[in-house]
Design a protein around this motif. Structure first.
Motif, PDB file in Angstrom:
ATOM      1  N   MET A 132       3.835  14.024   7.082  1.00 31.42           N
ATOM      2  CA  MET A 132       2.858  12.941   7.172  1.00 31.42           C
ATOM      3  C   MET A 132       1.676  13.450   7.990  1.00 31.42           C
ATOM      4  O   MET A 132       1.828  14.347   8.808  1.00 31.42           O
ATOM      5  CB  MET A 132       3.465  11.732   7.880  1.00 31.42           C
ATOM      6  N   PRO A 133       0.512  12.866   7.823  1.00 36.19           N
ATOM      7  CA  PRO A 133      -0.624  13.285   8.642  1.00 36.19           C
ATOM      8  C   PRO A 133      -0.393  12.933  10.116  1.00 36.19           C
ATOM      9  O   PRO A 133       0.446  12.085  10.446  1.00 36.19           O
ATOM     10  CB  PRO A 133      -1.804  12.506   8.058  1.00 36.19           C
ATOM     11  N   SER A 134      -1.136  13.576  10.976  1.00 36.31           N
ATOM     12  CA  SER A 134      -0.953  13.379  12.419  1.00 36.31           C
ATOM     13  C   SER A 134      -1.231  11.946  12.860  1.00 36.31           C
ATOM     14  O   SER A 134      -0.698  11.495  13.866  1.00 36.31           O
ATOM     15  CB  SER A 134      -1.825  14.356  13.206  1.00 36.31           C
ATOM     16  N   ASP A 135      -2.029  11.214  12.114  1.00 31.80           N
ATOM     17  CA  ASP A 135      -2.344   9.832  12.492  1.00 31.80           C
ATOM     18  C   ASP A 135      -1.477   8.808  11.754  1.00 31.80           C
ATOM     19  O   ASP A 135      -1.788   7.618  11.729  1.00 31.80           O
ATOM     20  CB  ASP A 135      -3.818   9.530  12.255  1.00 31.80           C
ATOM     21  N   ALA A 136      -0.341   9.237  11.191  1.00 31.99           N
ATOM     22  CA  ALA A 136       0.512   8.343  10.406  1.00 31.99           C
ATOM     23  C   ALA A 136       1.001   7.146  11.213  1.00 31.99           C
ATOM     24  O   ALA A 136       0.954   6.012  10.731  1.00 31.99           O
ATOM     25  CB  ALA A 136       1.701   9.108   9.834  1.00 31.99           C
ATOM     26  N   ASP A 193       0.859  -1.187   0.000  1.00 25.09           N
ATOM     27  CA  ASP A 193       0.000   0.000   0.000  1.00 25.09           C
ATOM     28  C   ASP A 193       0.892   1.233   0.000  1.00 25.09           C
ATOM     29  O   ASP A 193       1.758   1.388   0.872  1.00 25.09           O
ATOM     30  CB  ASP A 193      -0.903   0.017   1.229  1.00 25.09           C
ATOM     31  N   HIS A 194       0.688   2.106  -0.974  1.00 31.21           N
ATOM     32  CA  HIS A 194       1.540   3.286  -1.153  1.00 31.21           C
ATOM     33  C   HIS A 194       0.923   4.521  -0.495  1.00 31.21           C
ATOM     34  O   HIS A 194      -0.272   4.769  -0.627  1.00 31.21           O
ATOM     35  CB  HIS A 194       1.765   3.541  -2.639  1.00 31.21           C
ATOM     36  N   PHE A 195       1.787   5.275   0.175  1.00 28.46           N
ATOM     37  CA  PHE A 195       1.375   6.519   0.823  1.00 28.46           C
ATOM     38  C   PHE A 195       2.188   7.666   0.219  1.00 28.46           C
ATOM     39  O   PHE A 195       3.413   7.565   0.116  1.00 28.46           O
ATOM     40  CB  PHE A 195       1.619   6.439   2.338  1.00 28.46           C
ATOM     41  N   GLY A 196       1.524   8.712  -0.171  1.00 24.60           N
ATOM     42  CA  GLY A 196       2.176   9.860  -0.804  1.00 24.60           C
ATOM     43  C   GLY A 196       2.660  10.884   0.200  1.00 24.60           C
ATOM     44  O   GLY A 196       2.350  12.071   0.085  1.00 24.60           O
ATOM     45  N   TRP A 197       3.424  10.443   1.151  1.00 17.79           N
ATOM     46  CA  TRP A 197       3.928  11.339   2.190  1.00 17.79           C
ATOM     47  C   TRP A 197       5.352  11.728   1.876  1.00 17.79           C
ATOM     48  O   TRP A 197       6.110  10.966   1.311  1.00 17.79           O
ATOM     49  CB  TRP A 197       3.862  10.669   3.556  1.00 17.79           C
ATOM     50  N   GLY A 198       5.735  12.926   2.267  1.00 16.47           N
ATOM     51  CA  GLY A 198       7.088  13.400   2.019  1.00 16.47           C
ATOM     52  C   GLY A 198       7.107  14.899   1.866  1.00 16.47           C
ATOM     53  O   GLY A 198       6.244  15.618   2.397  1.00 16.47           O
ATOM     54  N   SER A 199       8.067  15.400   1.129  1.00 17.54           N
ATOM     55  CA  SER A 199       8.265  16.843   0.986  1.00 17.54           C
ATOM     56  C   SER A 199       7.076  17.535   0.326  1.00 17.54           C
ATOM     57  O   SER A 199       6.667  18.617   0.763  1.00 17.54           O
ATOM     58  CB  SER A 199       9.536  17.124   0.183  1.00 17.54           C
ATOM     59  N   GLU A 200       6.533  16.937  -0.713  1.00 14.31           N
ATOM     60  CA  GLU A 200       5.377  17.563  -1.371  1.00 14.31           C
ATOM     61  C   GLU A 200       4.192  17.636  -0.417  1.00 14.31           C
ATOM     62  O   GLU A 200       3.468  18.631  -0.390  1.00 14.31           O
ATOM     63  CB  GLU A 200       4.999  16.801  -2.641  1.00 14.31           C
ATOM     64  N   PHE A 229      10.521   2.369   3.432  1.00 13.92           N
ATOM     65  CA  PHE A 229      10.681   3.819   3.425  1.00 13.92           C
ATOM     66  C   PHE A 229      11.837   4.206   2.515  1.00 13.92           C
ATOM     67  O   PHE A 229      12.955   3.719   2.689  1.00 13.92           O
ATOM     68  CB  PHE A 229      10.947   4.307   4.850  1.00 13.92           C
ATOM     69  N   GLY A 230      11.558   5.073   1.537  1.00 13.69           N
ATOM     70  CA  GLY A 230      12.601   5.562   0.636  1.00 13.69           C
ATOM     71  C   GLY A 230      13.389   6.641   1.318  1.00 13.69           C
ATOM     72  O   GLY A 230      14.214   6.388   2.196  1.00 13.69           O
ATOM     73  N   SER A 231      13.151   7.854   0.966  1.00 14.24           N
ATOM     74  CA  SER A 231      13.774   8.997   1.621  1.00 14.24           C
ATOM     75  C   SER A 231      12.965  10.220   1.237  1.00 14.24           C
ATOM     76  O   SER A 231      12.256  10.214   0.247  1.00 14.24           O
ATOM     77  CB  SER A 231      15.225   9.170   1.179  1.00 14.24           C
ATOM     78  N   PHE A 232      13.066  11.244   2.047  1.00 16.08           N
ATOM     79  CA  PHE A 232      12.527  12.495   1.567  1.00 16.08           C
ATOM     80  C   PHE A 232      13.289  13.673   2.110  1.00 16.08           C
ATOM     81  O   PHE A 232      13.954  13.603   3.128  1.00 16.08           O
ATOM     82  CB  PHE A 232      11.011  12.649   1.725  1.00 16.08           C
ATOM     83  N   GLY A 233      13.198  14.729   1.343  1.00 14.36           N
ATOM     84  CA  GLY A 233      13.893  15.957   1.644  1.00 14.36           C
ATOM     85  C   GLY A 233      14.057  16.743   0.356  1.00 14.36           C
ATOM     86  O   GLY A 233      14.090  16.162  -0.735  1.00 14.36           O
TER      87      GLY A 233
END
Length: 84
Positions: A59-63, A43-50, A75-79
């Motif tokens: 990420m949302p508060s309930d992540a 399951d993919h989640f679109g969380w990160g810098s964007e 987890f990939g990476s973000f920044g």
């Protein structure tokens, strides 16, 4: 969480090289489990810098609560330079 013959994995690809790295990891996982009898759901989640730039947080508060339902997190990476 799933049973011994199945697994649910949360995928947070993130940004930068994150999507590239997680795509390869997903391909390896798919190949490695191919005839094993293990069913893997990704399951993919679109969380990160964007997400941060749009919502003020990566990420949302309930992540954490959302991710607890999974057997693993890929987890990939973000920044990005746009973030402080």
């Amino acid at each position: 969480m799933q049973g011994a013959d199945s697994a649910r994995i949360a995928v947070i690809a993130g940004d930068g090289v994150g999507p590239e790295v997680t795509a390869v990891a997903e391909a390896v996982l798919t190949q490695a489990t191919k005839d094993s009898g293990l069913s893997v759901t990704l399951d993919h989640f679109g969380w990160g810098s964007e997400h941060y730039l749009a919502h003020g947080r990566a990420m949302p508060s309930d992540a954490a609560e959302t991710l607890r339902a999974y057997d693993a997190v890929l987890f990939g990476s973000f920044g990005t330079p746009e973030l402080p």
